[in-house]
Design an enzyme around this catalytic site. Sequence first.
Site, PDB file in Angstrom:
ATOM      1  N   LYS A  46     -17.784  45.764   0.253  1.00  0.00           N
ATOM      2  CA  LYS A  46     -18.374  44.621  -0.454  1.00  0.00           C
ATOM      3  C   LYS A  46     -19.897  44.704  -0.506  1.00  0.00           C
ATOM      4  CE  LYS A  46     -14.430  42.605  -1.235  1.00  0.00           C
ATOM      5  NZ  LYS A  46     -13.963  41.794  -2.322  1.00  0.00           N
TER       6      LYS A  46
HETATM    7  C1  LIG Z   1     -11.335  43.276   4.182  1.00  0.00           C
HETATM    8  C2  LIG Z   1     -10.999  43.259   2.725  1.00  0.00           C
HETATM    9  N1  LIG Z   1      -9.964  43.987   2.306  1.00  0.00           N
HETATM   10  C3  LIG Z   1      -9.598  43.978   1.012  1.00  0.00           C
HETATM   11  C4  LIG Z   1     -10.249  43.212   0.073  1.00  0.00           C
HETATM   12  C5  LIG Z   1      -9.767  43.232  -1.351  1.00  0.00           C
HETATM   13  O1  LIG Z   1     -10.639  43.835  -2.253  1.00  0.00           O
HETATM   14  P1  LIG Z   1     -10.838  43.250  -3.703  1.00  0.00           P
HETATM   15  O2  LIG Z   1     -11.409  41.878  -3.552  1.00  0.00           O
HETATM   16  O3  LIG Z   1     -11.776  44.185  -4.378  1.00  0.00           O
HETATM   17  O4  LIG Z   1      -9.493  43.191  -4.355  1.00  0.00           O
HETATM   18  C6  LIG Z   1     -11.328  42.434   0.481  1.00  0.00           C
HETATM   19  C7  LIG Z   1     -12.007  41.542  -0.460  1.00  0.00           C
HETATM   20  O5  LIG Z   1     -12.329  40.424  -0.163  1.00  0.00           O
HETATM   21  C8  LIG Z   1     -11.719  42.461   1.849  1.00  0.00           C
HETATM   22  O6  LIG Z   1     -12.759  41.729   2.289  1.00  0.00           O
END
Ligand SMILES: Cc1ncc(COP(=O)(O)O)c(C=O)c1O
Length: 460
Positions: A46
């Site tokens: 992120k």
């Molecule tokens: C720890 C974690 N795993 C997976 C995701 C999922 O990714 P995306 O939001 O790009 O689908 C997030 C997103 O908030 C996350 O913080």
Amino acid sequence: MMKGAKPNVVEAIGGTPIVKLNHIANEIESEIYVKLEYMNPGGSTKDRIGAYMLDQAVKEGTLKPGGTIIEGTSGNTGVGLAMWAAVHGYKCIFVLADKQSKEKIDNLRAFGAKVVVCPTNVEPEDPRSYYSVSKRLAETIPNSFYVNQYDNLHNRMTHYTWTAPEIFEQTQGDFDVFMAGVGTGGTISGCGKFFKEKMPNVKIVGVDCEGSIVAHYAKTGEYCEAKSYVLEGVGEDFIPENYDFDNIDDWVVVGDKESFLMTRRLLKYEGIYAGGSAGAAIVGAIRYAKTLKEPKKILILLHDSGNRYASKIYNDDWMSDNGYLDSSFNVQISEVLEDLNKKGDITSILDKATIGEAINIMDSKGISQLPVLNSNGEIVGLCSEKNLVKPVLMGEFQKDDNVSLAYTNNYKIVDRNELLENVANALLKKDVALVTDNGKLVDILTEIDVLQYMSSKGGI
Ligand SMILES: Cc1ncc(COP(=O)(O)O)c(C=O)c1O
């Protein structure tokens, strides 16, 4: 500017390694590779979307100098945004649901951000939900910019223009399947679109969690009722704009417990310290691989670091309190008692007895814990050697005092039909397990009993 240095930490985002898994997925013939996004400076993928969305906001004029960045975030995006804001001199307010780990909240506050914590179990439309609170703050605070990683399409563009090309350059497209846990949908949709354009035969597979509505919606086009789950980052109770279902071929749905256990295995057997969504994605990948006719190369993006889950997934007490710790010795307690030749000839004392009598019994029987029963045979307490020594030494207890003064609550009552796993979990916190049959005390199990049993079965 020194040679070899980055001008600031935001410029250090990206370029994360891809690593082969060598142990935990040996049950399948396909090879699993993982991209370690926790190696970004803020500890997650992120960081990328934080920097990219804010760069775009500045370019588009929606974020102006001196402005306040507002986001409803589960934490990782908050860190990415806060890092960018620290480098570029902006203020931040984050709105979090209260199921988020304490580490995530403390971390954001340490960046100097304001953090508002909202209840988890309310509908998104509820004025107390973190979606509603963040929107309201953005409407009332002048010169503020509501990032909205869910519907801000620069989220998926981050992965389309940055993460996926980086992966393609690293691997030259030498993989057959790309998988990732899904939340906002940004990672899977952005990477999915890029890979599909470059590699016509690639399969893009999303990993969703039980209780989320995303996979169900993707497969049926219908909404279902969202249920609560504990995994963080994965799953949603609505469909964010960032989803591009045309570029996602398949779905796997996984549960909390198997994901957490896999997250711990990932550290124990591969040395990879990642968060729960990483375990979820690996469980999903193994499950997906089992449906394949021939072995493939599967690449999984692991979103974040294990640091943020030290008090949860990596904490034995938390795992055991929530029923996530598992044992291969799933036998009933009654079987263990039989095996240890424990015949239920347990010594106990009545609640009207005195401390002196309790000490005499413990001494003559050579035992250090004495269950106390009432006249109906129900357990009312446990008198333990440990609890007696100090008060007796200090003259606090007299021989004729009632035994109830020496009670300890350092025991857990378990039924003889429960699994041994429950006793092991109880013994992480308590000295003994008092085994009952229809509420009546039948035996005591201690740590050494469990070890003796495990040892006799070749468990150690
Ligand atoms: C720890 C974690 N795993 C997976 C995701 C999922 O990714 P995306 O939001 O790009 O689908 C997030 C997103 O908030 C996350 O913080």
